[in-house]
Write a protein that holds these residues in place. Sequence first.
Motif, PDB file in Angstrom:
ATOM      1  N   GLU A 207       0.832  -1.192   0.000  1.00  0.00           N
ATOM      2  CA  GLU A 207       0.000   0.000   0.000  1.00  0.00           C
ATOM      3  C   GLU A 207       0.870   1.246   0.000  1.00  0.00           C
ATOM      4  O   GLU A 207       2.019   1.232   0.443  1.00  0.00           O
ATOM      5  N   GLY A 208       0.286   2.343  -0.489  1.00  0.00           N
ATOM      6  CA  GLY A 208       1.001   3.600  -0.507  1.00  0.00           C
ATOM      7  C   GLY A 208       1.583   3.905  -1.879  1.00  0.00           C
ATOM      8  O   GLY A 208       1.282   3.234  -2.872  1.00  0.00           O
ATOM      9  N   GLU A 209       2.451   4.887  -1.929  1.00  0.00           N
ATOM     10  CA  GLU A 209       3.081   5.276  -3.183  1.00  0.00           C
ATOM     11  C   GLU A 209       4.514   5.709  -2.935  1.00  0.00           C
ATOM     12  O   GLU A 209       4.899   6.068  -1.820  1.00  0.00           O
ATOM     13  N   GLN A 210       5.300   5.653  -3.998  1.00  0.00           N
ATOM     14  CA  GLN A 210       6.681   6.099  -3.903  1.00  0.00           C
ATOM     15  C   GLN A 210       6.709   7.618  -4.043  1.00  0.00           C
ATOM     16  O   GLN A 210       6.210   8.161  -5.036  1.00  0.00           O
ATOM     17  N   ILE A 211       7.289   8.297  -3.057  1.00  0.00           N
ATOM     18  CA  ILE A 211       7.349   9.756  -3.068  1.00  0.00           C
ATOM     19  C   ILE A 211       8.782  10.194  -3.362  1.00  0.00           C
ATOM     20  O   ILE A 211       9.727   9.768  -2.690  1.00  0.00           O
TER      21      ILE A 211
ATOM     22  N   GLN B 223      11.783   3.318 -10.932  1.00  0.00           N
ATOM     23  CA  GLN B 223      10.863   2.602 -10.063  1.00  0.00           C
ATOM     24  C   GLN B 223      10.893   1.093 -10.285  1.00  0.00           C
ATOM     25  O   GLN B 223      10.010   0.383  -9.820  1.00  0.00           O
TER      26      GLN B 223
ATOM     27  N   GLU C  32       9.551  -6.915  -5.480  1.00  0.00           N
ATOM     28  CA  GLU C  32       9.087  -5.595  -5.075  1.00  0.00           C
ATOM     29  C   GLU C  32       9.511  -5.313  -3.640  1.00  0.00           C
ATOM     30  O   GLU C  32       9.559  -6.215  -2.795  1.00  0.00           O
TER      31      GLU C  32
ATOM     32  N   TYR D 291       7.759   2.420  -0.226  1.00  0.00           N
ATOM     33  CA  TYR D 291       6.424   2.972  -0.039  1.00  0.00           C
ATOM     34  C   TYR D 291       6.153   3.419   1.395  1.00  0.00           C
ATOM     35  O   TYR D 291       5.066   3.887   1.706  1.00  0.00           O
TER      36      TYR D 291
END
Length: 480
Positions: free
Chosen positions: A305-309, A444, A452, A457
């Motif tokens: 869950e989440g995103e790469q910032i 990414q 992964e 994340y």
Amino acid sequence: MLSQGFVAAAAIAASVLFILSLGGLSNQEKAKRAVWYGIIGMAVAVFFTAFGPGIGGYWLMIPMIIIGAVIGARLARRVEMTEMPQLVAALHSFVGLAAVFVAWSADLERRRVLAARAADGVMQDFSAFAALVAHKAPDELAFLQVEVVLGIFIGAVTFTGSVIAFGKLAGKVDGKPRQFPGGHWLNAGAAVLSLLLAILYLNGAGFWTLLVLAALAFFIGYHLIMGIGGADMPVVVSMLNSYSGWAAAAIGFTLSNDLLIVTGALVGSSGAILSYIMCKAMNRNFVNVILGGFGGTQGPAAEIEGEQIAIDANGVASALNDADSVIIVPGYGMAVAQAQTAVSDLVRKLRAAGKEVRFAIHPVAGRLPGHMNVLLAEARVPYDIVLEMDEINDDFASTDVVIVIGSNDIVNPAAQEDPNSPIAGMPVLKVWEAKQVFISKRGQGTGYSGIENPLFYKENSRMFYGDARESLTALLPMVD
């Protein structure tokens, strides 16, 4: 022509130098001296073997030595540090193929000797090799057959296995584990057939048995390594190093060369021990790895869950300027970008500002043990701030900033949090426990192993995208 006494003394001296070389390579400060021990030992071994009693054919040997030396020197100059793992794998393949050729030649000479004895004839056209075989007693010739079988099988497995390892490390072969339908049963069937052929050969069957034996062993080496994924490739390279040593030892018995026996045994045993240590460091079952990943994890991987910032150089520099403690985790990406000098410059600047800076090295960081240590030594990073995983892993929780440079599996929390992950149970650097984590990465992608990484994340992680050397060079002027 040198006497046998000189050759025996040289063999002892070379063996001692090889042992000193292996021992010294365990320490960064002694590594350069250890390499010279190995170089001198090999020079002694080659010289005294080439000019020992019963050796001839110098019109062919000397040009081959010169050609090989020139090719080796050119390769050494051209190959980058990042390409060393695949170079090592390629060199292993040469040892394996040499073992196969020597074993075939030994059996052909054995058959000539037996034919001459059966006809009560005397062979006049002895080569040095044929003379060696001809002086063996009947029971020694029988034992020679066992040496031939072992040399062919181990050598052939080493050859094709090393070729595939080279291809995977160089990116010419897909790094994901792949096998033919039937998987491990094919390997088991080929092994059983190899055993049957060996029994037939030992009971008087023709030379064809050795040709088919080699073909089956070539297949086993190919299929075994194709079935091993990228995450286990460091262990594979070490394992093939061990195989090449045992192949060399088998050649030594065939040629009645004590030095080759000792050297092969040293390489074989040290490679096996290193493979075991690496498997332990990666929480891998040694037998499972060498059988092509048999008994791997099953089930779907946990969803991320989440995103790469992303973050820019200004943001990273601001965090570094406010930090009191920094840990740098180097990986293969640092080697690819040749960023070790920029890393060293950053360390000097941070330490000059009074900050505590250390390096955390995982046992399999890069693609060979010690890969990162060598790069950092080249960049003149002080030895006392380069720490192994067990020495520093508990310190991440009290660290302000961690900079991860081109690492994936060795900092992947899925190893501890996801029982279905391909690296489940593998000891990793717990970088996510730090206050802030910056990951220097080109993009990414999932990295070499294709796994992964949930670290990317997490809320305290930021992605510092770009070529590592360029990113760190841009960062340097902003760090106070």
